[in-house]
Each structure stands twice: as C-alpha cells, then as structure tokens.
Scaffold this motif. Sequence first.
Motif, PDB file in Angstrom:
ATOM      1  N   LEU A 246     -59.751  63.541 -22.691  1.00 53.05           N
ATOM      2  CA  LEU A 246     -58.627  64.433 -22.930  1.00 53.05           C
ATOM      3  C   LEU A 246     -57.621  63.685 -23.802  1.00 53.05           C
ATOM      4  N   PHE A 247     -57.097  64.387 -24.828  1.00 54.35           N
ATOM      5  CA  PHE A 247     -56.279  63.719 -25.853  1.00 54.35           C
ATOM      6  C   PHE A 247     -54.791  64.014 -25.676  1.00 54.35           C
ATOM      7  N   HIS A 248     -54.312  63.958 -24.436  1.00 54.19           N
ATOM      8  CA  HIS A 248     -52.931  64.321 -24.151  1.00 54.19           C
ATOM      9  C   HIS A 248     -52.096  63.091 -23.823  1.00 54.19           C
ATOM     10  N   GLY A 249     -50.856  63.092 -24.311  1.00 53.60           N
ATOM     11  CA  GLY A 249     -49.935  62.005 -24.017  1.00 53.60           C
ATOM     12  C   GLY A 249     -49.414  62.106 -22.598  1.00 53.60           C
ATOM     13  N   PRO A 250     -48.628  61.111 -22.163  1.00 57.29           N
ATOM     14  CA  PRO A 250     -48.155  61.039 -20.775  1.00 57.29           C
ATOM     15  C   PRO A 250     -47.466  62.299 -20.260  1.00 57.29           C
ATOM     16  N   ALA A 251     -46.658  62.956 -21.090  1.00 57.81           N
ATOM     17  CA  ALA A 251     -45.920  64.137 -20.631  1.00 57.81           C
ATOM     18  C   ALA A 251     -46.837  65.298 -20.268  1.00 57.81           C
ATOM     19  N   PHE A 252     -48.050  65.321 -20.840  1.00 56.21           N
ATOM     20  CA  PHE A 252     -48.975  66.424 -20.594  1.00 56.21           C
ATOM     21  C   PHE A 252     -50.091  66.060 -19.614  1.00 56.21           C
ATOM     22  N   GLN A 253     -50.077  64.874 -19.073  1.00 55.29           N
ATOM     23  CA  GLN A 253     -51.168  64.431 -18.197  1.00 55.29           C
ATOM     24  C   GLN A 253     -50.919  64.893 -16.761  1.00 55.29           C
ATOM     25  N   VAL A 254     -51.140  66.178 -16.516  1.00 54.11           N
ATOM     26  CA  VAL A 254     -50.833  66.763 -15.208  1.00 54.11           C
ATOM     27  C   VAL A 254     -52.065  67.050 -14.353  1.00 54.11           C
TER      28      VAL A 254
END
Length: 223
Positions: free
Chosen positions: A100-108
Amino acid sequence: HCPTWVLPALPMTTMAWLAVQASGQNGLREATALRWITFPEGPRAVQIQQKEGKILLVVEGQTCFVGIASATIDVPPAPTLQDSQPDNTAGASLYQAGRLFHGPAFQVLDRFIARGTNGVSVLLKPAPSMDVLLDGGTHGVPHDALEQWFPMLQAGKVGYPLRLRGLKIAGRLPTGTVRCEIRTLGLTSSKMPVIAFWIYEEGRLVAWMEWEEALLPKGKIGS
C-alpha cells in the motif's frame, strides 16, 4: 498517497468527500475521477463547481472529478463473507512492505479479521477526517492481485478506483476503531471489477461506497 511512488496525488475518496461537502447532501452517485490531482511542487487550488446538477472539481481549468450529489441513496445489505477464514494480518505490514502506497496520515488499516473468497473483514483505526476513513475502506482490497478475488482476470495488472457508483455518509466521523466489510460485486461488461465496503461503528453504519476499478499493467513499479 503516492500511487506512482513519484508524485503525491489526491485519493478519489478525498475528491468525493470534497464534492459531498460542497453539495450539502450526504451522498454521491455516478461519479468519475477523470484524472489524478497531483502535487509536483506543493499546494494547488481546487475549484468546486456545480453545473446542471453535477459537482465538478476543477484544477487549472481541467475537470478532474465529476459526480451527482444525492440525499436519497439506498444502501444494500453487505453480502455474507463466503468461505470465511480467520486472519490477523496487521495493516502495518502492508504499508511497510510497499503493498500500500499511503503516507502516515492515511495508514488507518489496523488489521484483518477474516478473509473469504468474496472479500474481507478488517478493523480501521480512528481517522483524522472522513475522506481518510473512506480511503481506508479500500486498503483491504488486493489491488495488485485482484485475480485472487476475480479468478477470470489475468495476473500482472493493478487496479485503481475510477468510477464511484454510489457513496453514502450515514453518520459522524468515528472516534474509535471501526469494522469494515469489503465485498466483491462481480465485473462490468468491460471486465472492470466492482467492489463495495460498509463501515460500521458498534453495528451502526457510518459509510458505504461502491466503485469500479480500472486495470493497468503493473510495469516495473507495480511488480
């Protein structure tokens, strides 16, 4: 998030949430992401326009997203998870591995609960905003291996959400961990996977979304 690992881009769920907020309604239907809103050199201005009953997101004269706002969207029940098997895979492992290519704010994505032949059940962490929660609802999908859910598809392609068939915001942004049920709904006539999620907080529906994924060759980055 950064789908190409080069340019940060606004997720389709964020574009949809901006459109919902601007419309004053609680849902969207027949929405399409026409192009990514990327950020090569910092912030960009996004104009939200309403024309002929449609909500448009426009950047530098180009329409990037269009949909129809609606307050009368009926949410179907979530199909039963078929051939369900327990699974406690941590979401952190997918982010760390680059699945998954998501940064910390989107890692839910917190962890998986169960896997089946037609989807998964997962837990999502508290999200800072509704669009991040909506995006998290897609993180349990094996976008880079959709043939696992759709055996008729060939391997070697990656799916990206393209058309939003329906979205309904049914409650406030949760403050705790929530359950998300993700299910496959078949293929379109053009062989595009159709997927949906239902997000619940203590059994109460918070949000539902149904969408189609465009399939693109993985290439060197996706492989």
